[in-house]
Motif scaffolding. Structure first.
Motif, PDB file in Angstrom:
ATOM      1  N   LEU A 236       0.836  -1.195   0.000  1.00 53.85           N
ATOM      2  CA  LEU A 236       0.000   0.000   0.000  1.00 53.85           C
ATOM      3  C   LEU A 236       0.875   1.250   0.000  1.00 53.85           C
ATOM      4  N   GLY A 237       2.150   1.088  -0.226  1.00 49.72           N
ATOM      5  CA  GLY A 237       2.987   2.265  -0.449  1.00 49.72           C
ATOM      6  C   GLY A 237       3.763   2.725   0.750  1.00 49.72           C
TER       7      GLY A 237
ATOM      8  N   ASN C 388      -1.008   5.743 -11.058  1.00 47.60           N
ATOM      9  CA  ASN C 388      -0.046   6.508 -11.848  1.00 47.60           C
ATOM     10  C   ASN C 388      -0.668   6.840 -13.190  1.00 47.60           C
ATOM     11  N   ASN C 397      -0.576  20.813 -11.511  1.00 49.20           N
ATOM     12  CA  ASN C 397       0.072  21.801 -12.376  1.00 49.20           C
ATOM     13  C   ASN C 397      -0.930  22.834 -12.891  1.00 49.20           C
ATOM     14  N   ARG C 438      12.281  20.271  -6.884  1.00 44.38           N
ATOM     15  CA  ARG C 438      12.819  21.337  -7.732  1.00 44.38           C
ATOM     16  C   ARG C 438      13.331  22.463  -6.872  1.00 44.38           C
ATOM     17  N   TYR C 492      18.151  13.531   0.704  1.00 45.84           N
ATOM     18  CA  TYR C 492      16.875  13.684   0.016  1.00 45.84           C
ATOM     19  C   TYR C 492      15.745  14.170   0.930  1.00 45.84           C
ATOM     20  N   GLY C 493      15.620  13.551   2.070  1.00 41.44           N
ATOM     21  CA  GLY C 493      14.533  13.917   2.982  1.00 41.44           C
ATOM     22  C   GLY C 493      14.596  15.392   3.366  1.00 41.44           C
ATOM     23  N   GLU C 515       3.279  14.335  -3.731  1.00 40.02           N
ATOM     24  CA  GLU C 515       3.971  13.170  -3.171  1.00 40.02           C
ATOM     25  C   GLU C 515       5.065  13.541  -2.171  1.00 40.02           C
ATOM     26  N   ALA C 518       7.159  10.492  -0.790  1.00 41.67           N
ATOM     27  CA  ALA C 518       7.896   9.581  -1.674  1.00 41.67           C
ATOM     28  C   ALA C 518       9.376   9.586  -1.317  1.00 41.67           C
ATOM     29  N   GLY C 519       9.935   8.421  -1.152  1.00 40.17           N
ATOM     30  CA  GLY C 519      11.364   8.318  -0.905  1.00 40.17           C
ATOM     31  C   GLY C 519      11.782   8.616   0.521  1.00 40.17           C
ATOM     32  N   LEU C 520      10.829   8.870   1.404  1.00 41.54           N
ATOM     33  CA  LEU C 520      11.198   9.102   2.802  1.00 41.54           C
ATOM     34  C   LEU C 520      11.217   7.781   3.557  1.00 41.54           C
ATOM     35  N   LYS C 525       8.848   9.951   7.433  1.00 42.01           N
ATOM     36  CA  LYS C 525       7.408  10.026   7.168  1.00 42.01           C
ATOM     37  C   LYS C 525       6.657  10.423   8.421  1.00 42.01           C
ATOM     38  N   VAL C 529       4.264  13.702   8.908  1.00 39.76           N
ATOM     39  CA  VAL C 529       2.883  13.718   9.404  1.00 39.76           C
ATOM     40  C   VAL C 529       2.744  14.765  10.509  1.00 39.76           C
ATOM     41  N   HIS C 547       0.922   8.396  -2.555  1.00 40.48           N
ATOM     42  CA  HIS C 547       0.583   6.986  -2.743  1.00 40.48           C
ATOM     43  C   HIS C 547       0.555   6.249  -1.422  1.00 40.48           C
ATOM     44  N   ASP C 548       1.046   6.864  -0.371  1.00 32.91           N
ATOM     45  CA  ASP C 548       1.131   6.172   0.908  1.00 32.91           C
ATOM     46  C   ASP C 548      -0.222   6.247   1.603  1.00 32.91           C
ATOM     47  N   MET C 549      -1.015   5.194   1.378  1.00 35.73           N
ATOM     48  CA  MET C 549      -2.384   5.224   1.878  1.00 35.73           C
ATOM     49  C   MET C 549      -2.441   5.296   3.398  1.00 35.73           C
ATOM     50  N   MET C 551      -0.427   6.813   5.344  1.00 40.21           N
ATOM     51  CA  MET C 551      -0.228   8.193   5.759  1.00 40.21           C
ATOM     52  C   MET C 551      -1.439   9.042   5.406  1.00 40.21           C
TER      53      MET C 551
END
Lengths: 243, 291, 596
Positions: A236-237, C388, C397, C438, C492-493, C515, C518-520, C525, C529, C547-549, C551
């Protein structure tokens, strides 16, 4: 001897593309799936195996031969084909040309043999035959995915690596793509499959690995993985630890 | 009365030269995403090789042409390895400066070897031309038109009908994917440079009898060819050809009816107008907005 | 507090070394300026110095437009020529005197620069490069052919030198000193520009034009201003040059010279005023040094240019900086405890804070967003989920103004913002982060956040307040102590957090997050939160994609599900995540629900 064997592979610098010591193997004739959340390192793993990224340490052996650090070009010539995420169809070339170029790793091939292979590819994906002479960019996502897989098969690979073949596809198309993957294995090609749709992936896989932040956390057959708490979370991600 | 067709003929002839050089620009741009500022010098080198072979060494003219073309192909590969390849992972600016450096090197290398005096080459065909319906068709211009047409046709066949042509196209569209399929990307880029150098060299050889062969003959041609490729839609092969021909015609008519001293300005005036009104060029696609 | 913050902002290479370096530089500068006065210089050396000094003024223009703003101009010699001919013709033909002629030249350069910029910089890409090539050619042709006006190919001779009250500059040595002083002023200005609001905006455009717009930089105006400054500096250099040599001709202002200017800027290191001076000096001296090579010296010069680019792609100054950074100590950390973070969000107005009606974005035949109605209520956390390629990022955007919608409308607090550009939406209170981070990669963390803080309409005014605001935002995400580090060096985080801080510094009322998780890793994470909950506590409305349901389920008040550009479900997390349509399209056939 495993067909593909990774031992302690590290790669990448930022947290999104970092691998922190991955060890995995793929036996001849298997479908192995690599699961994990966005940014867990699945794509990086495939890119490192196929030579698009150079590993910083560790070994990658394909058919017993060390390929870590070799060029993408050299690796695909050994029979290891990578169908990357996002399909990457050449937009200005026709479907037929796209698929034909898949044989670039095989050196000089007689035209008749190429035509036979092309026919076989269209046999696996009859839906794209009618677009054979359309430019790649005119196809829908699902059709492009089929072209990408067909192109990968033209390499006559011993191992086919697929990165998120279900990405952005409608569920019904996803099922079709997965049936085809099972079919490809039945014809003798080993498959390493990266997926976010874990349920679908595990339904056709022999074994699976789960990646989290550049590390493999579990390995096993589908039944074991489906029972595993971590997998259910990853699928689930990712997880949020309880407060 | 025959003024207009006469000018059209001359304009298309000169435009063909721009088209050939523009084509060289576009092919290298598509393969490497870099504008090659030494593109015009390919023409200069081609013309000087002809001077060396045909005048200094007395090699029969048409053999000299063949040797010159082959030498240009080799030169293109050398250029790739010296000027582009070491910088292929850099952003476009260092590469652009590197091609500028190459341009300075080539012009002054030839200057050092040959001195500043312009050379001249005799016409390539043994007859001056024909008169058809009051229009004089100069043999050199005819030759330019025929060779350009043949080269464009050959190029079309090569790109559309051969696997190598397809591999070159694939490389220019997505290098990483091409390498994943086992296409030798570095070789493909080398071939592109070789071919672009041949195009530039042929343009130089063809135009040499009309102009003096001098070390900066390439600069003017290259600037106009560059303008032509922008007008056509930068990166578009058909656009480069049409843009080159159109520019040749505009320039010739401009010189005849408006002003001779400002002849070289019309190309840039047209370019200017195009960039204001239709920046994507005639054949270019609309600039994609992408986040 | 304010003073603290100011003191604690170190330029990347702060420390005693830098101060010592500054002193050495100042000494050399004064010595150089005084040189013509104390040392007897031959005419040859004098001319070379004159050329180096006046060229450097013009090349500094390229530092602004290319080095700071990332836009390629190939007409610097044309602007140089406009300035030179203004002084030449003004003093020789029209008897206007140096100062008035120069002023006219600068006005003409500025006007030409502004017009070229206004017409070519609206679209991105290399259009400026192409337009400037055309402009350069036309200027050259006019100089050569308009004989009655410009004297044609013969050029103009007998150009006068100016006088200052009480000081005559007609003597070559005095005039050179005058030019050196002007150069110092320009170089100092260009060096200082980098540290101003405008300079930061320019660098933001260079590093990431898209993100710059979204955090409130009027990118088009910034580029036009940069190009105009560059044109004026070109004109100024040319004006000084004309009087310095008292003779000019069209070939000195050709396209080839524009290329020489560009090469000078890049060889030295285009992002730095010092690098520019270094490169210009070197490229004027290099051919002289190479003269012993006789005929081949210019060929060797071309070869050197290639070699410098191959081995020093960031220019000589870039290389020196890298060596200095590698050897020197890490930049000092900030010594401040930032004030607690504040957000002033008006609590009146409609409860439906963000609304879209029939919003659509098509790319050719692809309907990425296909008629979406969405209502985000004030002060809530609203999540957008979907497979996706379902159009989530496209929708974001459109909301932040990067895409113009094909159809439909967007209203923010009752105000229609459908037609607003990204920087105008930012001013209206929309902040956002990106899926693929970015940041402005060559700037420090603090400068990144400062760009966010200085958005138009933000309450923070003046450099001190901006800094204070930036530190507050950095303190809120826990990165105040890293403020002076370069963003590229962060994990990254932390980069994600800098992006959030950059948005927060602009005092948004609505935060769009693409997102963010993502990548955390799990700890990060968890922190995210907490951060989002605190923001919600400040009254901020948050609209996020993830995507992290697990969370999403924990922090979202409301969920919208998108598939094939259309909304397929809407409601509270508990309801939505159990709807069969959602499970089929997105979650997959889940036998039991996840761990959350």
């Amino acid at each position: 001897m495993a067909l593909l064997e990774l031992d302690g592979v590290t790669a990448g610098y930022t947290a999104v593309d970092a691998l922190n010591g991955i060890s995995l193997r793929v036996e001849d004739g298997e479908i192995v799936t690599l699961l994990g959340a966005n940014g867990a390192g699945k794509t990086t793993t495939l890119r490192t195996i196929s030579g698009l990224m150079k590993p910083r340490s560790g070994s990658i052996r394909f058919m017993g031969q060390e390929i870590a650090g070799a060029s993408a070009n050299a690796i695909v010539r050994l029979g290891l084909s990578h169908v990357p995420e996002g399909r990457r169809i050449f937009p200005g070339l026709t479907v037929r040309e796209n698929i034909l170029l898949g044989s670039s790793n095989r050196g000089r091939v007689p035209r008749a043999e190429l035509d036979r292979d092309l026919e076989a590819a269209f046999g696996i994906f009859p839906d794209i035959l009618k677009f054979a002479d359309s430019p790649g960019w005119t196809l829908s996502g699902g059709q492009q995915q089929m072209v990408a897989v067909a192109r990968g098969l033209m390499a006559r690979p011993k191992l086919l690596m697929l990165d998120e073949p279900s990405l952005g596809l409608a569920p019904i198309i996803v099922q079709q793509v997965f049936r085809t993957i099972a079919d490809i294995r039945a014809r003798g090609t080993t498959v390493l499959l990266v997926e976010q749709n874990a349920h679908m992936a595990l339904s056709i896989a022999d074994r699976g690995y789960v990646l989290e932040t550049g590390r493999l956390i579990v390995e096993g057959p589908p039944a074991t993985l489906l029972d595993n708490e971590e997998v259910r979370a990853a699928y689930l991600g990712g997880r949020v630890t309880a407060e | 009365m025959s003024m207009i067709p006469q000018l059209l003929f001359t304009g298309l002839g000169i435009g063909s030269i721009y088209a050939l050089v523009a084509l060289g620009f576009v092919l290298i741009y598509r393969a490497t995403n870099v504008v090659n500022f030494a593109q015009g010098d390919f023409s200069m080198i081609g013309a000087f090789i002809m001077v060396v072979l045909a005048i200094d060494l007395g090699v029969p003219y048409w053999i000299a042409v063949i040797v010159a073309v082959v030498t240009m192909a080799a030169f293109g590969i050398l250029f790739n390895y010296g000027v582009y390849y070491p910088l292929r992972h850099r952003t476009f600016l260092p590469v652009v400066i590197s091609t500028i450096g190459a341009s300075i090197l080539l012009q002054n290398g030839v200057l050092a070897a040959y001195g500043p005096h312009p050379q001249s080459l005799p016409p390539m065909l043994p007859f001056p031309g024909f008169t058809v319906g009051g229009v004089f068709l100069d043999s050199q211009y005819l030759l330019i038109l025929v060779v350009t047409f043949a080269l464009v046709a050959l190029q079309y066949l090569f790109f559309e009908r051969t696997m190598l042509g397809k591999k070159l196209q694939a490389t220019s569209q997505d290098k990483e994917m091409a390498s994943l399929l086992g296409i030798p990307v570095a070789l493909m880029i080398g071939i592109t440079f070789a071919y672009s150098a041949v195009l530039g060299g042929v343009a130089g050889i063809l135009v040499a009898p009309l102009l003096f062969v001098s070390i900066n003959m390439g600069s003017t041609i290259a600037l106009k060819a560059f303008a032509a490729s922008i007008i056509g839609g930068f990166g578009d092969v058909t656009g480069a050809i049409v843009g080159g021909l159109a520019l040749g015609v505009v320039e010739t008519f401009g010189a005849a009816y408006i002003s001779v001293p400002y002849k070289d300005g019309f190309a840039f005036l047209v370019l200017f107008l195009f960039l204001m009104v239709r920046p994507q060029g005639v054949f270019g696609e609309k600039v994609a907005e992408k986040a | 507090m304010t003073t603290n913050a100011t003191l604690s902002h170190p330029a990347p290479a702060t420390s005693r070394g830098a101060i010592a370096g500054g002193i050495v530089l100042a000494v050399i500068a004064v010595a150089l300026a005084a040189l013509p006065q104390i040392m007897p210089l031959s005419g040859y050396v004098l001319n070379m110095l004159m050329q180096a000094v006046t060229y450097t003024v013009a090349v500094l223009g390229l530092t602004v437009v290319l080095g700071y703003t990332g836009q390629l101009s190939l007409a610097q010699a044309a602007f140089f020529g406009i300035g030179a001919y203004a002084v030449a013709l003004g003093t020789v033909d029209y008897g206007l005197g140096f100062w008035l002629s120069m002023a006219l030249g600068l006005v003409a350069s500025a006007a030409a620069g502004a017009v070229l910029g206004l017409t070519s910089l609206r679209i991105g890409g290399h259009y400026l490069a192409m337009v400037t090539i055309a402009f350069q050619q036309i200027v050259t042709l006019v100089l050569v052919n308009s004989i009655e006006f410009t004297h044609g190919p013969d050029g103009v001779s007998g150009i006068a030198r100016p006088n200052l009250p009480g000081v005559s500059l007609t003597n070559g040595r005095a005039y050179l000193t005058f030019c050196i002083v002007v150069l110092y002023a320009v170089a100092l200005g260009v060096w200082y520009l980098r540290r101003t609001r405008l300079g930061r905006a320019m660098q933001a455009v260079r590093d990431n034009e898209l993100a710059a717009g979204v955090v409130g930089v009027h990118t088009y105006r910034t580029k036009v201003v940069a190009f105009t400054i560059s044109a004026v500096l070109g004109g100024l250099g040319g004006a000084l040059f004309a009087s310095g040599f008292s003779y000019i001709s069209p070939d000195q202002f050709s396209f080839a010279e524009s290329v020489v200017f560009l090469t000078m800027a890049l060889i030295g290191g285009v992002q730095s005023a010092f690098g520019t001076a270094l490169g210009t000096g070197l490229l004027i001296l290099l051919p002289e040094w190479l003269r012993f090579l006789k005929e081949i010296y210019l060929a060797i010069y071309g070869l050197s240019v290639i070699l410098i680019m191959v081995f020093m792609p960031e220019g000589i100054w870039g290389l020196l900086e890298r060596i200095a950074r590698g050897g020197g100590a890490k930049p000092a950390a900030a010594l401040v405890t930032p004030r607690p973070f504040r957000l002033e969000i008006a609590s009146d107005g409609p409860a439906e804070f963000l609304e879209t009606r029939g919003l659509a974005k098509h790319f050719g035949g692809l309907r990425a967003v296909d008629g979406v109605d969405l209502t985000v209520r004030r002060g809530t956390v609203h999540a957008l989920i979907g497979p996706n390629g379902s159009g989530k990022t496209t929708l974001l955007n459109v909301l932040s103004g990067l895409y113009k919608p094909t159809a439909g409308s967007v209203t923010l607090a009752g105000r229609d913002i459908t037609r607003l550009a990204p920087h105008e939406r930012c001013a209206a209170g929309v902040g956002r982060t990106f899926q693929n981070i970015r940041l402005f990669r060559s700037l420090s963390i603090l400068d990144n956040v400062l760009v966010g803080a200085q958005r138009p309409g933000a309450p923070a005014r003046g450099e001190a307040q901006l800094r204070e605001r930036a530190y507050e935002a950095l303190g809120f995400v826990g990165l105040a102590d890293k403020a002076s580090e370069l963003v590229g060096s962060l994990p990254y985080g932390h980069q994600r957090l800098v992006e959030i801080a950059r948005a927060l510094a602009g005092q948004p009322a609505l935060l769009l997050l693409d997102e963010p998780a993502a990548g955390l890793n799990p700890t990060e994470k968890q922190d995210l939160v907490g951060l989002l909950r605190r923001l919600k506590g400040h009254g901020l409305t948050i609209f996020l994609i993830d995507h992290d349901m697990a969370m999403v389920e924990r922090i979202a008040d409301h969920i919208t599900v998108l598939n094939f550009g259309k909304r397929i479900a809407e409601g509270s997390p508990r309801d939505v995540l159990r709807q069969p349509a959602v499970i089929a399209a997105y979650l997959g056939e889940v036998p039991t629900h996840g761990a959350a």
